[in-house]
Design a protein around this motif. Structure first.
Motif, PDB file in Angstrom:
ATOM      1  N   PHE A 315      15.768  -7.265  -8.068  1.00  0.00           N
ATOM      2  CA  PHE A 315      15.379  -7.688  -9.311  1.00  0.00           C
ATOM      3  C   PHE A 315      14.603  -8.877  -9.816  1.00  0.00           C
ATOM      4  N   ALA A 316      14.676 -10.017  -8.951  1.00  0.00           N
ATOM      5  CA  ALA A 316      14.015 -11.094  -9.108  1.00  0.00           C
ATOM      6  C   ALA A 316      12.474 -10.498  -8.849  1.00  0.00           C
ATOM      7  N   SER A 317      12.280  -9.849  -7.793  1.00  0.00           N
ATOM      8  CA  SER A 317      10.949  -9.319  -7.594  1.00  0.00           C
ATOM      9  C   SER A 317      10.239  -8.379  -8.724  1.00  0.00           C
ATOM     10  N   LYS A 318      11.270  -7.435  -9.054  1.00  0.00           N
ATOM     11  CA  LYS A 318      10.788  -6.531 -10.342  1.00  0.00           C
ATOM     12  C   LYS A 318      10.424  -7.151 -11.404  1.00  0.00           C
ATOM     13  N   ILE A 319      11.073  -8.327 -11.989  1.00  0.00           N
ATOM     14  CA  ILE A 319      10.742  -9.187 -13.303  1.00  0.00           C
ATOM     15  C   ILE A 319       9.701 -10.057 -12.916  1.00  0.00           C
ATOM     16  N   ALA A 320       9.274 -10.315 -11.852  1.00  0.00           N
ATOM     17  CA  ALA A 320       8.294 -11.221 -11.471  1.00  0.00           C
ATOM     18  C   ALA A 320       8.252 -12.403 -12.291  1.00  0.00           C
ATOM     19  N   PHE A 321       9.188 -13.516 -12.082  1.00  0.00           N
ATOM     20  CA  PHE A 321       9.382 -14.587 -12.637  1.00  0.00           C
ATOM     21  C   PHE A 321       8.129 -15.552 -12.012  1.00  0.00           C
ATOM     22  N   PRO A 322       7.267 -16.152 -13.141  1.00  0.00           N
ATOM     23  CA  PRO A 322       6.410 -17.220 -12.662  1.00  0.00           C
ATOM     24  C   PRO A 322       6.956 -18.483 -12.004  1.00  0.00           C
ATOM     25  N   GLU A 348      25.555 -19.240   5.273  1.00  0.00           N
ATOM     26  CA  GLU A 348      25.080 -18.204   4.883  1.00  0.00           C
ATOM     27  C   GLU A 348      24.337 -18.568   3.376  1.00  0.00           C
ATOM     28  N   LYS A 349      25.059 -19.184   2.792  1.00  0.00           N
ATOM     29  CA  LYS A 349      24.337 -19.575   1.322  1.00  0.00           C
ATOM     30  C   LYS A 349      22.705 -20.320   1.506  1.00  0.00           C
ATOM     31  N   GLU A 350      22.766 -21.220   2.593  1.00  0.00           N
ATOM     32  CA  GLU A 350      21.529 -21.789   2.990  1.00  0.00           C
ATOM     33  C   GLU A 350      20.421 -20.782   3.453  1.00  0.00           C
ATOM     34  N   GLU A 351      21.046 -19.881   4.205  1.00  0.00           N
ATOM     35  CA  GLU A 351      20.193 -18.929   4.445  1.00  0.00           C
ATOM     36  C   GLU A 351      19.633 -17.870   3.460  1.00  0.00           C
ATOM     37  N   ARG A 352      20.428 -17.570   2.567  1.00  0.00           N
ATOM     38  CA  ARG A 352      20.136 -16.862   1.630  1.00  0.00           C
ATOM     39  C   ARG A 352      19.248 -17.638   0.399  1.00  0.00           C
ATOM     40  N   SER A 353      19.444 -18.634   0.281  1.00  0.00           N
ATOM     41  CA  SER A 353      18.512 -19.601  -0.886  1.00  0.00           C
ATOM     42  C   SER A 353      17.215 -19.619  -0.025  1.00  0.00           C
ATOM     43  N   ALA A 354      16.861 -19.882   1.177  1.00  0.00           N
ATOM     44  CA  ALA A 354      15.705 -19.753   1.940  1.00  0.00           C
ATOM     45  C   ALA A 354      14.787 -18.654   1.642  1.00  0.00           C
ATOM     46  N   ARG A 355      15.611 -17.144   1.803  1.00  0.00           N
ATOM     47  CA  ARG A 355      15.081 -15.877   1.457  1.00  0.00           C
ATOM     48  C   ARG A 355      14.689 -15.933  -0.028  1.00  0.00           C
ATOM     49  N   MET A 356      15.547 -16.141  -0.961  1.00  0.00           N
ATOM     50  CA  MET A 356      15.155 -16.158  -2.352  1.00  0.00           C
ATOM     51  C   MET A 356      14.180 -17.158  -2.698  1.00  0.00           C
ATOM     52  N   ILE A 357      14.133 -18.184  -2.320  1.00  0.00           N
ATOM     53  CA  ILE A 357      12.893 -19.239  -2.497  1.00  0.00           C
ATOM     54  C   ILE A 357      11.474 -18.680  -1.817  1.00  0.00           C
ATOM     55  N   ALA A 358      11.730 -18.121  -0.761  1.00  0.00           N
ATOM     56  CA  ALA A 358      10.266 -17.450  -0.178  1.00  0.00           C
ATOM     57  C   ALA A 358       9.942 -16.423  -1.058  1.00  0.00           C
ATOM     58  N   THR A 360      10.606 -15.903  -4.425  1.00  0.00           N
ATOM     59  CA  THR A 360       9.868 -16.348  -5.651  1.00  0.00           C
ATOM     60  C   THR A 360       8.878 -17.150  -5.664  1.00  0.00           C
ATOM     61  N   GLN A 361       8.590 -17.967  -4.465  1.00  0.00           N
ATOM     62  CA  GLN A 361       7.373 -18.537  -4.270  1.00  0.00           C
ATOM     63  C   GLN A 361       6.007 -17.917  -4.278  1.00  0.00           C
ATOM     64  N   GLU A 362       6.124 -16.663  -3.555  1.00  0.00           N
ATOM     65  CA  GLU A 362       5.217 -15.621  -3.373  1.00  0.00           C
ATOM     66  C   GLU A 362       4.745 -15.197  -4.882  1.00  0.00           C
ATOM     67  N   VAL A 363       5.822 -14.824  -5.430  1.00  0.00           N
ATOM     68  CA  VAL A 363       5.691 -14.273  -6.986  1.00  0.00           C
ATOM     69  C   VAL A 363       4.784 -15.202  -7.759  1.00  0.00           C
ATOM     70  N   ARG A 364       5.253 -16.609  -7.550  1.00  0.00           N
ATOM     71  CA  ARG A 364       4.537 -17.674  -8.249  1.00  0.00           C
ATOM     72  C   ARG A 364       2.951 -17.749  -8.049  1.00  0.00           C
ATOM     73  N   LYS A 365       2.841 -17.570  -6.794  1.00  0.00           N
ATOM     74  CA  LYS A 365       1.548 -17.744  -6.421  1.00  0.00           C
ATOM     75  C   LYS A 365       0.631 -16.588  -7.106  1.00  0.00           C
ATOM     76  N   ASN A 366       1.266 -15.192  -7.244  1.00  0.00           N
ATOM     77  CA  ASN A 366       0.351 -14.125  -7.656  1.00  0.00           C
ATOM     78  C   ASN A 366       0.241 -14.541  -9.238  1.00  0.00           C
ATOM     79  N   PHE A 367       1.480 -15.115  -9.903  1.00  0.00           N
ATOM     80  CA  PHE A 367       1.309 -15.427 -11.247  1.00  0.00           C
ATOM     81  C   PHE A 367       0.142 -16.496 -11.579  1.00  0.00           C
TER      82      PHE A 367
END
Length: 429
Positions: A315-322, A348-358, A360-367
């Motif tokens: 969903f985060a990828s779909k919305i493409a948040f800046p 597990e929370k730290e591992e998921r945080s790292a994946r979500m951050i990676a 969203t940062q890629e989406v930010r670069k595209n924005f």
């Protein structure tokens, strides 16, 4: 007498610290940096997470070590939500909550005069009014934060804020108009309307957030009006269209998501579905040119499966948040979520945080790359290096450029010529 302030937490807390600073200055104190020697140190606390409580304890100890003879005062959300825990902190000579800030100077005077410990925490009450407060000058000269709402009654299962902040109450429009005129006379060009639950503004007064927005836009001298964090389900199509009719409204909206999975949202006691959230995003993007939607995403909420996490990622990828603030769920004493079964391990929370951050940062670069070639209006806020300035466009894209002239505090047209990992480079038109 010298007084120093330190603020933890949100923009509302920062606004309230500025109010306290103004009160103490009016009382004859010299306001200094918290890193300097002072006779009084005041810590405005945050208690959204247990990490905030830890930082509160650390800062209290630091102030006492800097000057053991100084008066150290603790105020804000932590003592309001957990008065017994606050009272057990030996470094705090004066303790007040979030409901009686105006009495803090008098409490400090009592401590200075008698040497006795002062604890003054008033519980919130249904029907209490909005605390009268008005800022005339901020330490930041380009943008003024204006608190127009306090309190929350949404009761998300993970959140302690309703206990810390009490019921919804709103700044009357007459008071808001006076404050905005004062800020315009002080040459502030941008105002940011903020609140604990900003979307609920005016509920008890028979008005809505859009009324405050339209008032702010009507003030001569104010060039931009920006909104703080919003609960998405309280933003109607009619209000979006009325905002879009105001040229001063900045096309950047922080819609708190928390999770992109409907089952997780239910356990959080959020009041919308991902489908409803997406519909609001579409409406904003339709009505505002070059609109930026930013958000918060929590990972590792109790019972969050890998499948649910993947849904949130998709969903985060779909919305493409800046821009996304990603954070791991932290159990908060006194909330329903803290007692829920299925707590996720720290690893597990730290591992998921790292994946979500990676992601969203890629989406930010595209924005940021999508901004290249556009001409935008930039409010310049600071000088990063000699003749290198940083400012923000209407949609809150950070822009850097070189200029031999001092650009601080000016709103100027800029063409975006390149995108870096976290900002854009521009040239003056």
């Amino acid at each position: 007498m010298r007084v120093a302030f330190f603020t933890l937490g949100c923009k509302v807390n920062q606004y309230e610290t500025q109010i306290l600073s103004q009160l103490f200055a009016d009382d004859g104190y010299d306001v200094v940096s918290h890193t300097e020697p002072a006779d009084v140190y005041i810590l405005n606390s945050c208690t959204v997470t247990s990490t905030g409580d830890k930082k509160t304890r650390q800062m209290l100890r630091r102030f006492k070590s800097q000057n053991p003879g100084a008066v150290v005062a603790l105020t804000g959300c932590f003592p309001q939500a957990f008065p017994d825990a606050a009272e057990r902190l030996p470094e705090a000579d004066v303790i007040t909550g979030s409901s009686n800030r105006a009495r803090l100077p008098e409490a400090v005077k009592r401590r200075l005069a008698t040497g006795e410990r002062v604890i003054d925490i008033s519980p919130h009450q249904q029907g209490e009014g909005f605390e009268h407060m008005s800022m005339k000058k901020f330490s930041e000269r380009t943008r003024a934060f204006v608190k127009i709402e306090d309190g929350c009654e949404r009761y998300c299962s993970y959140c302690i804020i309703p206990k810390a902040r009490g019921p919804v109450r709103s700044k009357p429009l007459t008071d808001l108009r006076e404050e905005l005129h004062n800020l315009a006379r002080a040459s502030y060009q941008e105002v940011v309307l903020v609140g604990v639950n900003l979307s609920c503004y005016g509920a008890e007064l028979g008005i809505r957030l859009i009324d405050a927005v339209e008032l702010a836009c009507s003030i001569d001298g104010i060039q931009r009006v920006r909104l703080g964090s919003l609960e998405p389900e309280l933003l109607s199509e009619e209000d979006i269209q009325r905002m879009a009719a105001q040229p001063k409204v900045c096309p950047q909206f922080h819609l708190s998501l928390q999770s992109g999975c409907d089952e997780t949202l239910k356990r959080m006691n959020r009041h919308y579905t991902t489908r409803e959230y997406e519909s609001i995003v579409r409406s904003l993007r339709k009505n505002f040119k070059n609109c930026a939607i930013t958000t918060d995403i929590m990972v590792g909420f109790p019972k969050e499966t890998e499948e649910e996490f993947q849904q949130s990622m998709a969903f985060a990828s779909k919305i493409a948040f800046p821009k996304v603030h990603v954070f791991a769920y932290s159990p908060r004493e006194g909330t329903r979520a803290a007692a829920m079964p299925g707590q996720i391990s720290k690893g597990e929370k730290e591992e998921r945080s790292a994946r979500m951050i990676a992601l969203t940062q890629e989406v930010r670069k595209n924005f940021l790359q999508s901004q290249v070639g556009q001409t935008v209006s930039v409010l310049f806020e600071r000088e990063l290096a000699p003749h290198v300035f940083e400012g923000y466009s209407e949609n809150y894209t950070p822009v850097h450029l070189s200029s031999p002239e001092d650009l601080h505090g000016k709103i100027l047209p800029v063409k975006i010529i390149s995108a870096q990992s976290d900002w854009c480079t521009g040239q003056l038109m």
